[in-house]
Design a protein around this motif. Structure first.
Motif, PDB file in Angstrom:
ATOM      1  N   SER A 181      34.367 -10.469 -37.680  1.00  0.00           N
ATOM      2  CA  SER A 181      33.877 -11.072 -36.434  1.00  0.00           C
ATOM      3  C   SER A 181      33.401 -12.477 -36.817  1.00  0.00           C
ATOM      4  O   SER A 181      33.272 -12.790 -38.019  1.00  0.00           O
ATOM      5  N   ARG A 182      33.057 -13.265 -35.841  1.00  0.00           N
ATOM      6  CA  ARG A 182      32.551 -14.610 -36.124  1.00  0.00           C
ATOM      7  C   ARG A 182      31.284 -14.539 -37.002  1.00  0.00           C
ATOM      8  O   ARG A 182      31.133 -15.262 -37.976  1.00  0.00           O
ATOM      9  N   ASP A 183      30.426 -13.586 -36.645  1.00  0.00           N
ATOM     10  CA  ASP A 183      29.151 -13.459 -37.340  1.00  0.00           C
ATOM     11  C   ASP A 183      29.345 -13.063 -38.820  1.00  0.00           C
ATOM     12  O   ASP A 183      28.759 -13.668 -39.722  1.00  0.00           O
ATOM     13  N   LEU A 184      30.206 -12.086 -39.026  1.00  0.00           N
ATOM     14  CA  LEU A 184      30.447 -11.630 -40.398  1.00  0.00           C
ATOM     15  C   LEU A 184      31.145 -12.723 -41.217  1.00  0.00           C
ATOM     16  O   LEU A 184      30.839 -12.945 -42.396  1.00  0.00           O
ATOM     17  N   SER A 185      32.060 -13.413 -40.556  1.00  0.00           N
ATOM     18  CA  SER A 185      32.756 -14.519 -41.220  1.00  0.00           C
ATOM     19  C   SER A 185      31.736 -15.565 -41.687  1.00  0.00           C
ATOM     20  O   SER A 185      31.778 -16.037 -42.835  1.00  0.00           O
ATOM     21  N   ASN A 186      30.780 -15.896 -40.812  1.00  0.00           N
ATOM     22  CA  ASN A 186      29.764 -16.885 -41.184  1.00  0.00           C
ATOM     23  C   ASN A 186      28.954 -16.424 -42.382  1.00  0.00           C
ATOM     24  O   ASN A 186      28.629 -17.220 -43.273  1.00  0.00           O
ATOM     25  N   LYS A 187      28.635 -15.130 -42.393  1.00  0.00           N
ATOM     26  CA  LYS A 187      27.836 -14.600 -43.509  1.00  0.00           C
ATOM     27  C   LYS A 187      28.604 -14.733 -44.828  1.00  0.00           C
ATOM     28  O   LYS A 187      28.065 -15.176 -45.839  1.00  0.00           O
ATOM     29  N   PHE A 188      29.874 -14.350 -44.796  1.00  0.00           N
ATOM     30  CA  PHE A 188      30.678 -14.460 -46.018  1.00  0.00           C
ATOM     31  C   PHE A 188      30.815 -15.916 -46.468  1.00  0.00           C
ATOM     32  O   PHE A 188      30.725 -16.218 -47.655  1.00  0.00           O
ATOM     33  N   LEU A 189      31.015 -16.800 -45.500  1.00  0.00           N
ATOM     34  CA  LEU A 189      31.203 -18.206 -45.874  1.00  0.00           C
ATOM     35  C   LEU A 189      29.929 -18.783 -46.488  1.00  0.00           C
ATOM     36  O   LEU A 189      29.980 -19.564 -47.440  1.00  0.00           O
ATOM     37  N   LYS A 190      28.805 -18.347 -45.958  1.00  0.00           N
ATOM     38  CA  LYS A 190      27.528 -18.800 -46.506  1.00  0.00           C
ATOM     39  C   LYS A 190      27.353 -18.262 -47.926  1.00  0.00           C
ATOM     40  O   LYS A 190      26.951 -19.000 -48.839  1.00  0.00           O
ATOM     41  N   LEU A 191      27.712 -16.987 -48.092  1.00  0.00           N
ATOM     42  CA  LEU A 191      27.597 -16.389 -49.428  1.00  0.00           C
ATOM     43  C   LEU A 191      28.519 -17.120 -50.422  1.00  0.00           C
ATOM     44  O   LEU A 191      28.125 -17.410 -51.555  1.00  0.00           O
ATOM     45  N   ILE A 192      29.723 -17.425 -49.966  1.00  0.00           N
ATOM     46  CA  ILE A 192      30.668 -18.136 -50.843  1.00  0.00           C
ATOM     47  C   ILE A 192      30.077 -19.490 -51.256  1.00  0.00           C
ATOM     48  O   ILE A 192      30.137 -19.872 -52.426  1.00  0.00           O
ATOM     49  N   ARG A 193      29.491 -20.190 -50.298  1.00  0.00           N
ATOM     50  CA  ARG A 193      28.867 -21.486 -50.617  1.00  0.00           C
ATOM     51  C   ARG A 193      27.776 -21.318 -51.675  1.00  0.00           C
ATOM     52  O   ARG A 193      27.713 -22.056 -52.649  1.00  0.00           O
ATOM     53  N   LEU A 194      26.953 -20.290 -51.466  1.00  0.00           N
ATOM     54  CA  LEU A 194      25.852 -20.058 -52.420  1.00  0.00           C
ATOM     55  C   LEU A 194      26.383 -19.688 -53.800  1.00  0.00           C
ATOM     56  O   LEU A 194      25.922 -20.196 -54.823  1.00  0.00           O
ATOM     57  N   LEU A 195      27.368 -18.807 -53.820  1.00  0.00           N
ATOM     58  CA  LEU A 195      27.859 -18.317 -55.117  1.00  0.00           C
ATOM     59  C   LEU A 195      28.763 -19.316 -55.822  1.00  0.00           C
ATOM     60  O   LEU A 195      29.020 -19.186 -57.006  1.00  0.00           O
ATOM     61  N   ASN A 196      29.244 -20.311 -55.089  1.00  0.00           N
ATOM     62  CA  ASN A 196      29.983 -21.377 -55.770  1.00  0.00           C
ATOM     63  C   ASN A 196      29.046 -22.128 -56.705  1.00  0.00           C
ATOM     64  O   ASN A 196      29.439 -22.581 -57.780  1.00  0.00           O
ATOM     65  N   GLU A 197      27.794 -22.241 -56.283  1.00  0.00           N
ATOM     66  CA  GLU A 197      26.772 -22.873 -57.128  1.00  0.00           C
ATOM     67  C   GLU A 197      26.180 -21.873 -58.114  1.00  0.00           C
ATOM     68  O   GLU A 197      25.665 -22.242 -59.149  1.00  0.00           O
ATOM     69  N   GLY A 198      26.200 -20.598 -57.727  1.00  0.00           N
ATOM     70  CA  GLY A 198      25.539 -19.555 -58.514  1.00  0.00           C
ATOM     71  C   GLY A 198      24.204 -19.208 -57.869  1.00  0.00           C
ATOM     72  O   GLY A 198      23.439 -20.124 -57.508  1.00  0.00           O
ATOM     73  N   ALA A 199      23.954 -17.927 -57.656  1.00  0.00           N
ATOM     74  CA  ALA A 199      22.684 -17.523 -57.026  1.00  0.00           C
ATOM     75  C   ALA A 199      22.342 -16.104 -57.441  1.00  0.00           C
ATOM     76  O   ALA A 199      23.239 -15.302 -57.734  1.00  0.00           O
ATOM     77  N   SER A 200      21.054 -15.811 -57.441  1.00  0.00           N
ATOM     78  CA  SER A 200      20.646 -14.438 -57.748  1.00  0.00           C
ATOM     79  C   SER A 200      20.858 -13.590 -56.492  1.00  0.00           C
ATOM     80  O   SER A 200      20.888 -14.113 -55.371  1.00  0.00           O
ATOM     81  N   GLY A 201      20.979 -12.285 -56.708  1.00  0.00           N
ATOM     82  CA  GLY A 201      21.139 -11.372 -55.576  1.00  0.00           C
ATOM     83  C   GLY A 201      19.982 -11.513 -54.608  1.00  0.00           C
ATOM     84  O   GLY A 201      20.160 -11.512 -53.391  1.00  0.00           O
ATOM     85  N   GLU A 202      18.809 -11.697 -55.194  1.00  0.00           N
ATOM     86  CA  GLU A 202      17.603 -11.776 -54.369  1.00  0.00           C
ATOM     87  C   GLU A 202      17.599 -13.027 -53.475  1.00  0.00           C
ATOM     88  O   GLU A 202      17.350 -12.942 -52.273  1.00  0.00           O
ATOM     89  N   SER A 203      17.911 -14.174 -54.105  1.00  0.00           N
ATOM     90  CA  SER A 203      17.873 -15.396 -53.295  1.00  0.00           C
ATOM     91  C   SER A 203      19.006 -15.389 -52.269  1.00  0.00           C
ATOM     92  O   SER A 203      18.813 -15.827 -51.127  1.00  0.00           O
ATOM     93  N   ALA A 204      20.176 -14.873 -52.648  1.00  0.00           N
ATOM     94  CA  ALA A 204      21.286 -14.823 -51.678  1.00  0.00           C
ATOM     95  C   ALA A 204      20.894 -13.924 -50.506  1.00  0.00           C
ATOM     96  O   ALA A 204      21.145 -14.257 -49.340  1.00  0.00           O
ATOM     97  N   ALA A 205      20.251 -12.797 -50.834  1.00  0.00           N
ATOM     98  CA  ALA A 205      19.841 -11.862 -49.780  1.00  0.00           C
ATOM     99  C   ALA A 205      18.862 -12.553 -48.822  1.00  0.00           C
ATOM    100  O   ALA A 205      18.987 -12.436 -47.595  1.00  0.00           O
ATOM    101  N   ALA A 206      17.925 -13.300 -49.397  1.00  0.00           N
ATOM    102  CA  ALA A 206      16.932 -13.978 -48.561  1.00  0.00           C
ATOM    103  C   ALA A 206      17.596 -15.023 -47.672  1.00  0.00           C
ATOM    104  O   ALA A 206      17.315 -15.129 -46.479  1.00  0.00           O
ATOM    105  N   GLU A 207      18.524 -15.795 -48.259  1.00  0.00           N
ATOM    106  CA  GLU A 207      19.229 -16.840 -47.487  1.00  0.00           C
ATOM    107  C   GLU A 207      20.022 -16.242 -46.324  1.00  0.00           C
ATOM    108  O   GLU A 207      20.099 -16.813 -45.248  1.00  0.00           O
ATOM    109  N   LEU A 208      20.658 -15.089 -46.599  1.00  0.00           N
ATOM    110  CA  LEU A 208      21.516 -14.502 -45.569  1.00  0.00           C
ATOM    111  C   LEU A 208      20.752 -13.606 -44.608  1.00  0.00           C
ATOM    112  O   LEU A 208      21.285 -13.193 -43.569  1.00  0.00           O
TER     113      LEU A 208
END
Ligand code: BTN
Length: 309
Positions: free
Chosen positions: A6-33
């Motif tokens: 869905s649009r919403d899920l797509s946005n979540k994945f894209l945000k996660l991809i942006r974060l993980l391109n830089e590298g992020a902990s599970g905790e900080s990614a969870a908080a961001e999303l």
């Protein structure tokens, strides 16, 4: 393997991809999303399933490579058009048109099709390396106006492939140097006054093409473009032209079709429903019919077009 976004899920994945391109902990990614760490972990698994390589360390996650045909990147392109609510991606499917017939306001894409459908009941060869997608649209048009939508899709693809000087062969083959690089199959679903239409587009990017027909792919023509680069160009042009169509600006699309036409001015033979018409193709009329001149003017809405030498 199938992914529904869905649009919403797509946005979540894209945000996660942006974060993980830089590298992020599970905790900080969870908080961001705004989701749990378990959800992040599940999303990372999904990324891996779809071809991402994710490095895991004490510091967290980092994306080290992404697939050429990322369904998440494709979904971004789909939702940017504002025309769709759902995006469905398959590694492999019989036909994206078949799936799209069951959906509304959706785009269905596949890396590969096993039983790709062509016009007039033909088979459409769909090995990996090509762009194969179908759009389920409810344009609010009566069935008599569907030919206009088909021509609109052709215009959008030819414009998107303008870097290769693409031209349109009636009704909507897209040609480069006289060879077919794209086919479009529109199917009307239902019998309502205002119908649903599935528009299926197959573009030969770097996939093998049949050698018994005049077809080619963009790679053979010297264009090293990615599948999603082509998809983005097509969707940009399509959403613009589609908006014109439904806001009553068909004339502008018709003019563009005429400008990009490879067919007008040629002697053609059109076969349709066991009949054939021969003459000079002289225009597209206000209803989207091809006009053929052979002493009198004939109008054809569909069929197969052959160029007569
Ligand atoms: C033609 O015969 O020119 C039309 C070909 C259309 C092929 C596309 S590929 C994506 C979509 N799914 C299908 O099964 N067919 C269309």
């Amino acid at each position: 393997m199938k992914l529904i976004l869905s649009r919403d899920l797509s946005n979540k994945f894209l945000k996660l991809i942006r974060l993980l391109n830089e590298g992020a902990s599970g905790e900080s990614a969870a908080a961001e999303l705004g989701v749990s760490r378990v959800s992040v972990w599940k999303m990372v698994k999904k990324l891996e399933e779809w071809g991402y390589t994710v490095e895991k360390s004490r510091k967290g996650y980092r994306i080290v490579s992404e697939p050429d045909l990322s369904p998440f990147r494709a979904s971004k392109i789909v939702f940017e058009t504002q025309l769709f609510q759902q995006f469905v991606f398959f590694k492999e499917i019989d036909s994206t048109n078949r799936i799209a017939r069951e959906l509304n306001e959706a785009v269905v894409m596949a890396e590969k099709q096993i039983k790709g459908r062509g016009r007039l009941g033909r088979y459409w060869m769909s090995e990996s390396g090509g762009l194969y997608f179908s759009m389920a649209l409810s344009p609010g048009l009566p069935v008599s106006e569907v030919p206009k939508l088909t021509l609109t899709a052709g215009v959008a693809v030819a414009e998107a492939l303008s870097f290769a000087n693409a031209k349109l062969k009636w009704p909507n083959d897209v040609l480069v140097d006289g060879k077919k690089v794209c086919g479009i199959l529109s199917e009307v679903v239902g019998e309502d006054l205002r119908v649903k239409v599935v528009v299926g587009v197959g573009i030969n990017v770097s996939n093998p093409v049949p050698d018994d027909v005049p077809a080619t792919n963009l790679r053979q023509l010297g264009y090293e473009v990615g599948i999603l680069d082509v998809f983005e160009l097509v969707m940009e042009r399509f959403s613009q032209r589609y908006s014109q169509l439904i806001s009553g600006e068909w004339e502008r699309i018709r003019e563009k079709w005429v400008e990009l036409s490879d067919t007008l001015g040629r002697k053609v033979k059109i076969s349709v429903a066991g009949k054939s018409y021969e003459g000079i193709a002289v225009g597209i009329d206000s209803d989207g019919a091809l006009l053929i001149e052979d002493g009198e003017l004939k109008r054809v809405f569909s069929g197969e077009c052959f160029y007569v030498k």
